[in-house]
Structures are given as C-alpha cells and as structure tokens.
Design an enzyme around this catalytic site. Structure first.
Site, PDB file in Angstrom:
ATOM      1  N   ASP A   1      36.209 -33.325 -38.641  1.00  0.00           N
ATOM      2  CA  ASP A   1      35.337 -32.210 -38.271  1.00  0.00           C
ATOM      3  C   ASP A   1      33.854 -32.583 -38.269  1.00  0.00           C
ATOM      4  O   ASP A   1      33.204 -32.589 -37.233  1.00  0.00           O
ATOM      5  CB  ASP A   1      35.624 -30.973 -39.136  1.00  0.00           C
ATOM      6  CG  ASP A   1      35.729 -31.241 -40.621  1.00  0.00           C
ATOM      7  OD1 ASP A   1      35.493 -32.401 -41.034  1.00  0.00           O
ATOM      8  OD2 ASP A   1      36.035 -30.308 -41.386  1.00  0.00           O
TER       9      ASP A   1
ATOM     10  N   ASP B   1      38.756 -34.454 -55.501  1.00  0.00           N
ATOM     11  CA  ASP B   1      39.892 -35.364 -55.355  1.00  0.00           C
ATOM     12  C   ASP B   1      39.566 -36.430 -54.298  1.00  0.00           C
ATOM     13  O   ASP B   1      38.512 -36.387 -53.664  1.00  0.00           O
ATOM     14  CB  ASP B   1      41.175 -34.608 -54.962  1.00  0.00           C
ATOM     15  CG  ASP B   1      40.962 -33.696 -53.770  1.00  0.00           C
ATOM     16  OD1 ASP B   1      40.087 -34.012 -52.939  1.00  0.00           O
ATOM     17  OD2 ASP B   1      41.672 -32.684 -53.654  1.00  0.00           O
TER      18      ASP B   1
ATOM     19  N   ASP C   1      41.225 -38.520 -50.975  1.00  0.00           N
ATOM     20  CA  ASP C   1      42.313 -38.631 -50.002  1.00  0.00           C
ATOM     21  C   ASP C   1      42.289 -40.016 -49.385  1.00  0.00           C
ATOM     22  O   ASP C   1      41.218 -40.596 -49.175  1.00  0.00           O
ATOM     23  CB  ASP C   1      42.135 -37.593 -48.893  1.00  0.00           C
ATOM     24  CG  ASP C   1      42.160 -36.177 -49.440  1.00  0.00           C
ATOM     25  OD1 ASP C   1      43.021 -35.907 -50.297  1.00  0.00           O
ATOM     26  OD2 ASP C   1      41.322 -35.368 -49.025  1.00  0.00           O
TER      27      ASP C   1
HETATM   28  P1  ATP Z   1      36.764 -30.598 -50.205  1.00  0.00           P
HETATM   29  O1  ATP Z   1      38.090 -31.228 -50.556  1.00  0.00           O
HETATM   30  O2  ATP Z   1      35.632 -30.978 -51.066  1.00  0.00           O
HETATM   31  O3  ATP Z   1      36.859 -29.140 -49.975  1.00  0.00           O
HETATM   32  P2  ATP Z   1      37.098 -32.184 -47.848  1.00  0.00           P
HETATM   33  O4  ATP Z   1      36.105 -32.595 -46.797  1.00  0.00           O
HETATM   34  O5  ATP Z   1      37.770 -33.265 -48.614  1.00  0.00           O
HETATM   35  O6  ATP Z   1      36.344 -31.173 -48.780  1.00  0.00           O
HETATM   36  P3  ATP Z   1      39.730 -31.405 -47.088  1.00  0.00           P
HETATM   37  O7  ATP Z   1      40.189 -30.063 -46.641  1.00  0.00           O
HETATM   38  O8  ATP Z   1      40.243 -31.962 -48.358  1.00  0.00           O
HETATM   39  O9  ATP Z   1      38.147 -31.297 -47.124  1.00  0.00           O
HETATM   40  O10 ATP Z   1      40.007 -32.403 -45.895  1.00  0.00           O
HETATM   41  C1  ATP Z   1      39.870 -33.802 -46.001  1.00  0.00           C
HETATM   42  C2  ATP Z   1      39.277 -34.360 -44.719  1.00  0.00           C
HETATM   43  O11 ATP Z   1      40.146 -34.069 -43.628  1.00  0.00           O
HETATM   44  C3  ATP Z   1      37.948 -33.757 -44.319  1.00  0.00           C
HETATM   45  O12 ATP Z   1      36.876 -34.389 -44.951  1.00  0.00           O
HETATM   46  C4  ATP Z   1      37.929 -33.965 -42.825  1.00  0.00           C
HETATM   47  O13 ATP Z   1      37.585 -35.281 -42.493  1.00  0.00           O
HETATM   48  C5  ATP Z   1      39.381 -33.763 -42.461  1.00  0.00           C
HETATM   49  N1  ATP Z   1      39.653 -32.363 -42.104  1.00  0.00           N
HETATM   50  C6  ATP Z   1      40.096 -31.378 -42.917  1.00  0.00           C
HETATM   51  N2  ATP Z   1      40.237 -30.228 -42.275  1.00  0.00           N
HETATM   52  C7  ATP Z   1      39.874 -30.470 -40.999  1.00  0.00           C
HETATM   53  C8  ATP Z   1      39.818 -29.679 -39.822  1.00  0.00           C
HETATM   54  N3  ATP Z   1      40.165 -28.396 -39.848  1.00  0.00           N
HETATM   55  N4  ATP Z   1      39.406 -30.284 -38.685  1.00  0.00           N
HETATM   56  C9  ATP Z   1      39.071 -31.583 -38.657  1.00  0.00           C
HETATM   57  N5  ATP Z   1      39.102 -32.377 -39.722  1.00  0.00           N
HETATM   58  C10 ATP Z   1      39.497 -31.837 -40.884  1.00  0.00           C
HETATM   59 MG    MG Z   2      39.348 -33.038 -50.068  1.00  0.00          MG
END
Ligand code: ATP
Ligand code: MG
Length: 486
Positions: free
Chosen positions: A128, A52, A54
């Site tokens: 992160d 997805d 964001d």
């Molecule tokens: P995926 O959706 O493929 O699992 P993602 O990196 O998009 O990976 P998400 O959980 O959707 O992970 O979070 C979106 C973004 O928000 C991350 O890429 C990161 O920049 C930030 N983020 C999410 N969780 C955290 C956290 N616990 N601490 C710091 N930043 C975070």
């Molecule tokens: Mg994501």
C-alpha cells in the site's frame, strides 16, 4: 532500487526477536530469499517498537511447509499464507505476489482472490504505502528500497504506491489504513491522496464486508492514537461509513474515553475494543431507550430491546462478534445497577465480572460532565478503596439512610426534615460535584421514592406500574449474566 545499509538507519539484528531471525535463516539456508517487510521495518526505522514482524519470501506456502514441517500451517483463501510457530511466537510468512488477474476482481474493481506468486519487484508494487514496502535482510544488514521510501520516512509523509484512486478502488480498506497510519505515526497524508479522498470515494467502504470492517475498527481503537484518529475519521467522511447511526461528533465522553484508551495502551494495560463501541453507541442507546419508554414499555425490557436494536443497526456496518455484544449490553445494564444499588447487593455488584468495566464507564461519563450519574462514579471509586470493615460500615450506613429516606418519602414532612440524601463516602473532589448535594431542589427529591435516575430510567413511569410493585428477590449477582429478562 536502492540497497541501504541497515546500520546507517539504526537497524541491527540484535533488536529482533530470535523467532523472526530463525525463520529468515531457515528459509535462506533452504535456498530461498527471505526478508522482513511491512510495519516491523517501518517502525524500527522510525524508532518505534514494532508490534510484530512479518516475513516475505520467494518460497510458495507449500515450500515453506516443507522447510518447517509440523511447525507450519497454511491458512487463508484470498491470501494464502504460511503460519510458522517458533517457540511461543507465530510468524506470518507470505509469498511474493504478482499483480492480480482481472478475472478475480469484483465489478467495482475490488480484488477477490489473489494467489498469484511473483517476484520481489511485483510484490513491492502491490503494497500500500511506500513506507510499508521496505525489505530488510537482517543477516546481510541490508534494506531494499524500490521507491525512495526512505525520503517519505524522513519527510514523515504517507504516500500510496501507484495511482491513489485506483489503489483505493482495489481495496477501500486502504482508506482506513491511511487514517490509521497518519494518526499512529503522526505523518502527513500526501496531497495526491487528500485530493481523491472524497465522500464519494468513502462510499466504496460499503462494499467491504462488515467483518473486515470490524477488524479494522478494532485496529483503529487499539493502536494507541485513538484520540488523534477520531477527528480524521470525521473529516474524511469515514465515520459515516463505519458508524452510520452515531452522530459524527467527538463528544466530551467519547474524547475522554479515547484519551483513557490511549493512556492504557501506553502503560501496557489491556483494552477491550468493545468498550469503546459501548461508548460510541451510548447516546444512540439512550435515545432508543427513550423511544421505548414513551411507548410505555417496562424499563428493563426497554433497555434490553434498545440495546439489541442499536447493536443490530451497527452490525450492518461492522459485525460486532456475539461475545463483544454481550459485553456491551452488560456494561450498559451495569449503569442502571451502579446508579442506584440496593444495599444488600453492593458487595455482590462489586464482585460481578462486569463491575470493573461498568464502573470505568460510569466514571468516564461522570468525569466528562454527565450529571445524570449523580456522583455515583465517585462513590464507587471510594468504596473500592475501603477495607472490609469500612465497607461494611458504609453499607450499613447507606442502608439506614435509604430506609429513612423511604419512610420520610411517605410522610410529607416540612422542608427542614427532607434532607435524607445518602452521605457521600468521600468529600467532594476538585472540579466534580455530586448532584446529591443540598443545592438540588430538595422538595423535588423528597417526592420521589428513589433518587433521581438518568433520563433513561423509571422517572416518567406511573407509580402503580407493575414493574414498581414487583417483589425483588436477592440474587447472587456475580453469577448473573444480564440479558433481556433480567
Ligand atoms: P501494523 O501491523 O503496525 O498495523 P503493518 O504495516 O504491518 O502495520 P499489516 O496489516 O500487518 O500492517 O500488513 C503488513 C504489510 O502488508 C503492510 O505493511 C503492507 O506492506 C502490506 N499490506 C497490508 N494490508 C494491505 C493492503 N490492504 N493493501 C496493500 N498492502 C497491504
Ligand atoms: Mg504488521
């Protein structure tokens, strides 16, 4: 800060779903800055298919609502976010965040509340990993890189922004995210993270709510690289925090189930994370059953109680939702039913809502070398591929053989007449043996009225036990939800 040309890294607006472009465009038109951020940008840069996209903006959630009106809902408490509905898609729009204020962190340094709007630079510093902190403006064809994240993408390295120990203390779930991304992207974990990723550090996961940990465990199970992440969970001591009672060992059964899960995801099939919980907790369930059998508890009750005990203990770490618990209990209960089906129930069993999952589970047990399935995984496998006529025939045959078996079991005949086994539906396949093969001790098989069951069942019960004398009622099993009283 570096401004990268998106096209140089293989990014193009044409790769994006129209919904995310529409959100970015609408916010830009209203005078705000808006970017795609996080996993979407990272995965595109790595040539993967993002699950997805964001968005992030300098508009507050209330301002985002003004732009999108009824298509927008504000959600969340700790993190206030806007959800924007575009056609059938849902786009999450976050507002740039400033560093958390001290007053809203817990004694252990964990962030509790966090709606402090800020600038893009502040927002970047709160993310992160470097590779998750790239900001993509698709109309401008630009990617903003504040921390040379592009090098980490090229070097395939997972690097936390800021001081690693502090970042784990702020949010211990980042430990799980580290292992998830390392497995998913096949990245190296930077040395400075490995150095502080100690057993003491993993203790901090105890402070995380079991609800959040369940969500994270689901992400681990469904990311498509479960097989790769399991050894990491053990090596880094995270397994013990997530599945306290489960021995930290990837058994053949767990390994095969993980491989199967990953393969299903790869070919686009759905998976139920509860299924993997059923696999992980299976040995604990069997041990607990044994405990109750030894106490003389009626088997059906023992199984029901054992399941409740095991799930209850697990829920102190990851709260498994009620519907998922029911699913797990039904899959376990199916194991008993599929192992020794009553002929008149075979058809109904095959139509039961939980048959497919129960059968998959049985077959995985069998394929991973569990002899106690007595080849019934293969039996059901063959059964499902038969025509209605063939099914009727094999059920009739099964019925006759069972009846015969019961008769011969009463009259103790000589050795040559004792082979009353149910004929296999299919010939033995390479590498798998039916344990009902003649090589088994026939004399022993003859003594028991039922085919031998796995060690979790009736085997050591007194033949006069009331449960064995209970009159059986034929039920329409497709309607039955297995529970403690079934
Ligand atoms: P995926 O959706 O493929 O699992 P993602 O990196 O998009 O990976 P998400 O959980 O959707 O992970 O979070 C979106 C973004 O928000 C991350 O890429 C990161 O920049 C930030 N983020 C999410 N969780 C955290 C956290 N616990 N601490 C710091 N930043 C975070
Ligand atoms: Mg994501």
């Amino acid at each position: 800060m570096h401004t990268l040309r998106a096209s140089k890294y293989g990014l193009s607006i044409k790769q994006l779903p129209s919904s995310i472009v529409e959100v970015i465009d609408a916010l830009t038109k209203a005078g705000y800055d808006a970017y795609i951020v996080g996993g979407g940008v990272r995965d595109l840069m790595l040539g993967l298919h993002p699950k997805d996209f964001d968005a992030v903006t300098n508009a507050t959630p209330a301002q985002v609502k003004e732009v999108f009106g009824r298509r927008c809902r504000i959600i969340g408490r700790r993190f206030e976010l806007a959800h924007v509905y575009v056609g059938r898609d849902l786009i999450e729009v976050a507002t740039f965040r400033a560093p958390p204020k001290k007053a809203v962190t817990s004694a252990q340094g964990m962030i509790l509340r966090d709606n402090n709007w800020g600038t893009i630079e502040q927002d970047f510093a709160r993310r992160d990993f470097s590779i998750n902190a790239l900001y993509y403006q698709p109309r401008k064809g630009q990617v903003l890189d504040f921390c040379e994240a592009i090098h980490d993408i090229k070097k395939k390295t997972l690097r936390l922004l800021g001081e690693p120990a502090l970042r784990f203390e702020e949010d211990p779930v980042r430990m799980l995210r580290t292992l998830r991304f390392a497995a998913k992207l096949n990245f190296e974990i930077a040395d400075e993270i490995v150095d502080i990723f100690t057993p003491e550090m993993t203790q901090l996961l105890r402070d995380v709510s079991p609800h959040r940990l369940y969500d994270e465990s689901q992400k681990l199970f469904t990311m498509g690289h479960l097989q790769r992440v399991l050894p990491l969970l053990i090596d880094f001591g995270v397994w013990k925090q997530l599945f306290a009672e489960v021995r930290p060992q990837v058994t053949d059964f767990i390994e095969l189930a993980a491989k199967n899960t990953d393969q299903r995801i790869q070919i686009g099939k759905t998976i139920n994370p509860a299924f993997f919980y059923a696999v992980l907790l299976w040995d604990n369930f069997l041990e607990r059953c044994e405990y109750y059998y030894k106490k003389g508890v009626v088997p059906a009750e023992a199984r029901a109680q054992a399941a409740l005990d095991v799930l209850k203990r697990q829920s102190t770490r990851t709260v498994i939702p009620r519907f998922a618990e029911t699913f797990i209990r039904e899959v376990w209960e199916m194991q008993t039913r599929l192992l020794n089906p009553k002929p008149q129930q075979i058809q109904a069993l095959a139509g039961h809502a939980r048959f497919r999952a129960g059968f998959d589970f049985l077959l995985l047990r069998e394929k991973s070398g569990d002899r106690s399935t007595e080849g019934m995984g293969q039996w059901w496998d063959a059964y499902q591929n038969m025509t209605t006529d063939e099914k009727e025939k094999v059920i009739a045959q099964y019925n006759r053989q069972r009846a015969k078996k019961r008769r011969t079991a009463v009259v103790v005949a000589d050795e040559s007449e004792t082979h009353t086994e149910i004929t296999p539906l299919v010939e033995e396949r390479e590498g798998r043996r039916r344990s009902r093969s003649p090589s088994r001790n026939r004399g022993e098989a003859q003594q028991t009225k039922r085919p031998e069951r796995p060690d979790t069942t009736l085997s050591d019960l007194d033949q006069n036990h009331p449960i064995l004398k209970r009159k059986r009622v034929q039920r329409d099993l497709s309607q039955v939800i297995f529970g403690p009283t079934q």
